[in-house]
Scaffold this active site. Sequence first.
Site, short mmCIF file in Angstrom:
data_model
loop_
_atom_site.label_atom_id
_atom_site.label_comp_id
_atom_site.label_asym_id
_atom_site.label_seq_id
_atom_site.Cartn_x
_atom_site.Cartn_y
_atom_site.Cartn_z
N CYS A 121 0.90 -1.24 0.32
CA CYS A 121 -0.14 0.32 0.42
C CYS A 121 1.14 1.50 -0.45
O CYS A 121 1.31 1.22 0.68
CB CYS A 121 -1.32 -0.36 1.18
SG CYS A 121 -0.92 0.99 2.79
N HIS A 170 0.16 4.20 0.64
CA HIS A 170 -0.02 5.09 1.83
C HIS A 170 0.96 4.94 3.14
O HIS A 170 1.16 6.00 3.67
CB HIS A 170 -1.77 5.13 2.46
CG HIS A 170 -2.23 5.21 0.97
ND1 HIS A 170 -3.68 4.96 0.76
CD2 HIS A 170 -1.79 6.45 -0.08
CE1 HIS A 170 -4.23 5.48 0.31
NE2 HIS A 170 -3.13 6.59 -0.75
N GLN A 192 -5.46 -1.19 -3.73
CA GLN A 192 -6.07 -1.56 -4.82
C GLN A 192 -6.93 -1.00 -6.28
O GLN A 192 -6.55 -1.97 -7.29
CB GLN A 192 -7.13 -2.18 -3.69
CG GLN A 192 -7.38 -3.70 -4.02
CD GLN A 192 -8.07 -4.53 -2.79
OE1 GLN A 192 -7.40 -4.29 -1.96
NE2 GLN A 192 -9.59 -4.95 -3.31
N HIS A 217 -5.64 -5.81 3.80
CA HIS A 217 -4.84 -4.43 3.91
C HIS A 217 -4.40 -4.94 5.51
O HIS A 217 -4.50 -4.70 6.44
CB HIS A 217 -5.57 -3.61 3.54
CG HIS A 217 -5.98 -3.64 2.00
ND1 HIS A 217 -5.11 -2.72 1.64
CD2 HIS A 217 -6.12 -3.73 1.75
CE1 HIS A 217 -5.41 -2.23 -0.01
NE2 HIS A 217 -6.44 -3.84 0.11
ZN ZN Z 1 -2.81 1.39 3.50
#
Ligand code: ZN
Length: 265
Positions: A84, A86, A125, A153
């Site tokens: 991910c 982030h 995603q 996640h």
């Molecule tokens: Zn994340």
Amino acid sequence: MATQMMVREERPDAEAAVASLLRAIGEDPEREGLSRTPERVAKALAFLTSGASRGPLDVLNGAIFTESYRGLVLVRDIEFYSLCEHHLLPFFGRAHIGYLPAGRVIGLSKLPRLLDVYARRLQVQERLTEQVARAVQQAIQPRGVAVRVEAAHFCMMMRGVEKQESLTITSSFLGDFRSDTDLRQEFFAALRGPEAAAHSPRKRRPAHTIHTPDRLLSRANAETSADPLEGSGARRSGVLTGAPPPVPRGKYPRRVGRRPSRQRS
Ligand code: ZN
């Protein structure tokens, strides 16, 4: 000194950054357990993001064939691991890639490789799902493409809302799949096909848990363990609980939750 002499790929910027990060969280990057951690992390990150320098043609070149077959082609349950963007934490799960050929097909083993090209980079995603669909569309201009991704996640499991059982599902439909409800139904029906039921003793389990990562883990355990219940039993008490492991049909009938109506007693 000795480590300086070892032959390895140099990633000095990344290693210095990891050492700096370790110091920033109050660690001593020089202590024994961490002394080679910057090198390991830099190497791991280079692999986990190696898809960023690749494109669909790297895997699809030479694997596109002329075929008159026009039915649904679906490669289901392709496991993947991504990061991910982030939080730089993993998200992982399964992808299902389907398309309706219009004169050309892609070598089946290339679809998982295509997925990896997009999974091995910093991702979300939603974008991963669309990129895979568009890549198939551009490669062979089929009548339609359907991609569904189901993932857990770590940024939701280990931190934040700390939900271990939730699964994020994304879909991308192109061409005829977008306009034709029946085709989408055919795609979803194929995802729930008899093979999927055979893997799972609980056929009536809600759709969103059919492909939980726990099943990935229990299947992996079953494959590496002589006793299929041994490893999966351990997993049941692990973090990713929720879905019981697949039980070999007929071997341990009493482990199956629902009784068949014709059962003799
Ligand atoms: Zn994340």
